[in-house]
Enzyme design. Structure first.
Site, PDB file in Angstrom:
ATOM      1  N   CYS A  56     -15.936  -9.503   6.353  1.00 33.07           N
ATOM      2  CA  CYS A  56     -15.323  -8.269   5.889  1.00 33.07           C
ATOM      3  C   CYS A  56     -14.106  -8.557   5.023  1.00 33.07           C
ATOM      4  O   CYS A  56     -13.241  -9.340   5.406  1.00 33.07           O
ATOM      5  CB  CYS A  56     -14.918  -7.421   7.096  1.00 33.07           C
ATOM      6  SG  CYS A  56     -14.273  -5.822   6.585  1.00 33.07           S
TER       7      CYS A  56
ATOM      8  N   CYS B   7       0.906   0.293  10.396  1.00 24.47           N
ATOM      9  CA  CYS B   7       0.449  -0.760   9.484  1.00 24.47           C
ATOM     10  C   CYS B   7       1.548  -1.533   8.778  1.00 24.47           C
ATOM     11  O   CYS B   7       2.389  -0.970   8.083  1.00 24.47           O
ATOM     12  CB  CYS B   7      -0.473  -0.154   8.430  1.00 24.47           C
ATOM     13  SG  CYS B   7      -1.222  -1.446   7.420  1.00 24.47           S
TER      14      CYS B   7
ATOM     15  N   CYS C 275       0.832  -1.204   0.000  1.00 23.37           N
ATOM     16  CA  CYS C 275       0.000   0.000   0.000  1.00 23.37           C
ATOM     17  C   CYS C 275       0.866   1.254   0.000  1.00 23.37           C
ATOM     18  O   CYS C 275       1.898   1.310   0.668  1.00 23.37           O
ATOM     19  CB  CYS C 275      -0.911  -0.006   1.223  1.00 23.37           C
ATOM     20  SG  CYS C 275      -2.015   1.416   1.270  1.00 23.37           S
TER      21      CYS C 275
ATOM     22  N   CYS D 284     -19.050   1.480   9.304  1.00 23.42           N
ATOM     23  CA  CYS D 284     -18.245   0.857  10.358  1.00 23.42           C
ATOM     24  C   CYS D 284     -17.023   1.749  10.531  1.00 23.42           C
ATOM     25  O   CYS D 284     -16.217   1.886   9.618  1.00 23.42           O
ATOM     26  CB  CYS D 284     -17.848  -0.550   9.916  1.00 23.42           C
ATOM     27  SG  CYS D 284     -16.698  -1.338  11.042  1.00 23.42           S
TER      28      CYS D 284
ATOM     29  N   ARG E 287     -17.183  -2.915  18.626  1.00 21.66           N
ATOM     30  CA  ARG E 287     -16.453  -4.145  18.339  1.00 21.66           C
ATOM     31  C   ARG E 287     -15.085  -4.201  18.997  1.00 21.66           C
ATOM     32  O   ARG E 287     -14.264  -3.318  18.855  1.00 21.66           O
ATOM     33  CB  ARG E 287     -16.285  -4.319  16.833  1.00 21.66           C
ATOM     34  CG  ARG E 287     -15.559  -5.645  16.524  1.00 21.66           C
ATOM     35  CD  ARG E 287     -15.420  -5.917  15.050  1.00 21.66           C
ATOM     36  NE  ARG E 287     -16.685  -5.742  14.400  1.00 21.66           N
ATOM     37  CZ  ARG E 287     -16.812  -5.188  13.210  1.00 21.66           C
ATOM     38  NH1 ARG E 287     -15.758  -4.761  12.547  1.00 21.66           N
ATOM     39  NH2 ARG E 287     -17.995  -5.054  12.675  1.00 21.66           N
TER      40      ARG E 287
ATOM     41  N   CYS F 218       0.561   4.899   6.992  1.00 24.45           N
ATOM     42  CA  CYS F 218       0.009   4.713   8.342  1.00 24.45           C
ATOM     43  C   CYS F 218       1.057   4.038   9.229  1.00 24.45           C
ATOM     44  O   CYS F 218       1.501   2.920   8.940  1.00 24.45           O
ATOM     45  CB  CYS F 218      -1.262   3.878   8.296  1.00 24.45           C
ATOM     46  SG  CYS F 218      -2.421   4.444   7.022  1.00 24.45           S
TER      47      CYS F 218
ATOM     48  N   CYS G 131     -19.032  -6.828   4.334  1.00 25.72           N
ATOM     49  CA  CYS G 131     -18.389  -5.562   4.628  1.00 25.72           C
ATOM     50  C   CYS G 131     -17.102  -5.495   3.812  1.00 25.72           C
ATOM     51  O   CYS G 131     -16.481  -6.521   3.553  1.00 25.72           O
ATOM     52  CB  CYS G 131     -18.082  -5.494   6.124  1.00 25.72           C
ATOM     53  SG  CYS G 131     -17.167  -4.020   6.596  1.00 25.72           S
TER      54      CYS G 131
END
Length: 339
Positions: free
Chosen positions: A99, A62, A55, A191, A263, A59, A131
């Site tokens: 998801c 991550c 990616c 979400c 969650r 972040c 999701c």
């Protein structure tokens, strides 16, 4: 405390709730939880990484960011059949929300997106709530996902708008909010939550909860993640999140957003059953389960079911909100598309 849903919380009120004596907070949150939800019901969700690594975002937490060396191999988008096989297994194990996560900065209108739309259709046909979390979305892309049967879209705020720039520089907080807005407009369930343990202050956490709780409509699902520090990322040396901080976040989220599914997400693997029990007590009513939560390990389904059994919890069925509102799955109605 009000017995209705509020979207006009003030920062001061939220701070007061968050800082309450812990047992008082848990008691109040548990009371709100019982008023608005079936308190013995927990939704089991499974997350699958359908496209891992590589990616372009930065972040700091991550392992999938291309610029960090974390030993995560870049993989192409999975094939639909493999994904459906995984979804079927998750369903058999008691999961009702599936998801699919792709390590993309944003969705592009290409063959990969068409393949994801196809996966969404397939999982929806299994009778699970589908999701996706695919990065930033335009209004048109959100609409296409909705038409394919997407139930929910995950796009976390991670932290407060003030601290966000310390964690991510490749996009803005407003980009996040815009995507959430696009998802809402398409009639897809939102979400959206955050991560505890990024080096933020208690005030940053309160501010993030403030942003969520003052949205015109609360997110239907609010994941509370504890940072799992990954070697090779800038946050690899951050300390383990204190369980009491997780309980505070969950309890506060429950009081502010009475009907949201709160969650217990990343970081659950290292929590004892009693730690998790406190979280359920404080209003958590959704968990991630399955072999791997994107890139971090998770307790097995069997252990989860044994825990549910012991605590007298039962897995929530799919599409329950629609049944309660006497309607169908919300995208298949005309109102959703013409409103």
């Amino acid at each position: 405390m009000a017995n209705y849903i509020r979207n006009d919380w003030t920062l001061e009120e939220i701070q007061e709730i968050y800082n309450m004596p812990l047992l008082e907070l848990v008691y109040r949150a548990a009371t709100v939880h019982r008023t608005f939800n079936e308190s013995n019901e927990v939704q089991v969700c499974t997350l699958l990484s359908i496209k891992t690594g590589g990616c372009s975002e930065d972040c700091s937490y991550c392992p999938q960011a291309a610029r960090y060396h974390t030993g995560v191999d870049v993989q192409a988008l999975m094939k639909k059949d493999e994904v459906l096989e995984y979804a079927q297994k998750a369903k058999e194990a008691g999961s009702t929300r599936f998801c699919m996560g792709a390590a993309w900065r944003e969705v592009r209108n290409n063959r990969d997106f068409d393949r994801v739309l196809d996966m969404v259709k397939g999982v929806n046909e299994l009778g699970m709530e589908v999701c996706c979390t695919l990065g930033m979305l335009t209004e048109d892309q959100a609409q296409k996902l909705a038409e394919a049967g997407l139930y929910a879209y995950n796009h976390n705020l991670d932290t407060s708008s003030e601290y966000y720039g310390e964690i991510i520089t490749t996009r803005t907080y407003d980009d996040r909010l815009q995507t959430l807005d696009n998802v809402r407009k398409a009639g897809v369930s939102v979400c959206c939550g955050g991560i505890v343990g990024l080096g933020e202050t208690h005030e940053d956490r309160v501010k993030m909860l403030y942003t969520l709780a003052t949205m015109p409509e609360h997110p239907e699902s609010v994941p509370v993640n504890a940072l799992v520090p990954v070697k090779g990322t800038p946050l690899e040396h951050n300390g383990k999140v204190n369980v009491w901080d997780m309980v505070r976040m969950i309890g506060t989220a429950r009081i502010l957003m009475p009907k949201a599914m709160v969650r217990l997400s990343a970081g659950r693997a290292t929590m004892s059953i009693s730690d998790q029990t406190l979280c359920f007590m404080a209003g958590a009513n959704s968990i991630f389960a399955g072999e791997k939560l994107l890139t971090t390990p998770n307790p097995s389904f069997d252990e989860d079911m044994a825990m549910f059994d012991m605590l007298g919890l039962k897995p929530r069925e799919a599409f329950k909100a629609e049944q309660e509102n006497g309607g169908h799955h919300h995208h298949h109605t005309l109102e959703a598309t013409t409103a």
